[in-house]
Design a protein around this motif. Structure first.
Motif, mmCIF file in Angstrom:
data_model
loop_
_atom_site.group_PDB
_atom_site.id
_atom_site.type_symbol
_atom_site.label_atom_id
_atom_site.label_comp_id
_atom_site.label_asym_id
_atom_site.label_seq_id
_atom_site.Cartn_x
_atom_site.Cartn_y
_atom_site.Cartn_z
ATOM 1 N N ILE A 90 36.196 -20.384 -14.907
ATOM 2 C CA ILE A 90 35.834 -20.704 -16.296
ATOM 3 C C ILE A 90 36.054 -19.477 -17.183
ATOM 4 C CG2 ILE A 90 33.958 -21.440 -17.837
ATOM 5 C CD1 ILE A 90 35.087 -23.643 -15.946
ATOM 6 N N GLU A 91 35.714 -18.301 -16.691
ATOM 7 C CA GLU A 91 35.945 -17.066 -17.453
ATOM 8 C C GLU A 91 37.435 -16.858 -17.713
ATOM 9 O OE1 GLU A 91 34.134 -14.171 -14.905
ATOM 10 O OE2 GLU A 91 32.151 -14.441 -15.789
ATOM 11 N N ARG A 92 38.267 -17.066 -16.700
ATOM 12 C CA ARG A 92 39.714 -16.884 -16.865
ATOM 13 C C ARG A 92 40.294 -17.900 -17.834
ATOM 14 N NH1 ARG A 92 41.845 -16.236 -10.696
ATOM 15 N NH2 ARG A 92 41.112 -14.122 -10.322
ATOM 16 N N ILE A 93 39.812 -19.137 -17.754
ATOM 17 C CA ILE A 93 40.261 -20.181 -18.680
ATOM 18 C C ILE A 93 39.853 -19.819 -20.103
ATOM 19 C CG2 ILE A 93 39.859 -22.581 -19.364
ATOM 20 C CD1 ILE A 93 39.735 -23.185 -16.279
ATOM 21 N N THR A 129 31.604 -32.619 -17.479
ATOM 22 C CA THR A 129 33.013 -32.864 -17.768
ATOM 23 C C THR A 129 33.655 -31.565 -18.220
ATOM 24 O OG1 THR A 129 32.561 -35.134 -18.450
ATOM 25 C CG2 THR A 129 34.611 -34.167 -19.225
ATOM 26 N N ILE A 130 34.849 -31.321 -17.737
ATOM 27 C CA ILE A 130 35.601 -30.143 -18.152
ATOM 28 C C ILE A 130 36.666 -30.614 -19.139
ATOM 29 C CG2 ILE A 130 37.029 -28.224 -17.381
ATOM 30 C CD1 ILE A 130 35.543 -28.405 -14.722
ATOM 31 N N ASN A 131 36.671 -30.028 -20.305
ATOM 32 C CA ASN A 131 37.446 -30.486 -21.448
ATOM 33 C C ASN A 131 38.832 -29.834 -21.527
ATOM 34 O OD1 ASN A 131 37.741 -31.913 -23.880
ATOM 35 N ND2 ASN A 131 37.028 -30.173 -25.074
ATOM 36 N N LEU A 132 39.503 -29.618 -20.415
ATOM 37 C CA LEU A 132 40.772 -28.886 -20.431
ATOM 38 C C LEU A 132 41.902 -29.646 -21.102
ATOM 39 C CD1 LEU A 132 41.065 -27.020 -17.040
ATOM 40 C CD2 LEU A 132 40.276 -26.200 -19.241
ATOM 41 N N LYS A 133 41.989 -30.939 -20.884
ATOM 42 C CA LYS A 133 43.102 -31.703 -21.462
ATOM 43 C C LYS A 133 43.114 -31.588 -22.984
ATOM 44 C CE LYS A 133 43.991 -34.986 -17.805
ATOM 45 N NZ LYS A 133 44.043 -36.399 -17.416
#
Length: 78
Positions: A50-53, A6-10
């Protein structure tokens, strides 16, 4: 037992009071890609994204961005 990434961006953008569109601008990633990542509709994940985020959100620990969950606990509608 199977696992799901899961990507936790929100949560990350909400905690920083910015929008996904602003994250796209800050990270120089297409908004459509950010949206897919935030909604966990991604087919593949590029490490450079992912690095940029991480740079844009000033995240030092990848565990803030990526979470591995048991697939039994994961719902596709999140």
């Amino acid at each position: 037992m199977s696992r799901h990434l899961t990507i936790n961006l929100k949560n990350l953008v909400a905690n920083r009071n910015i929008s996904l569109r602003e994250l796209a601008r800050l990270s120089d990633i297409e908004p459509s890609i950010i949206n897919k990542l935030a909604n966990n509709k991604h087919e593949r994940i590029y490490l450079r994204h992912i690095e940029r985020i991480a740079d844009a959100l000033e995240v030092d620990c990848i565990e803030e961005i990526l979470i591995i969950e048991n697939k039994d606990d994961w719902r596709d509608d999140e």
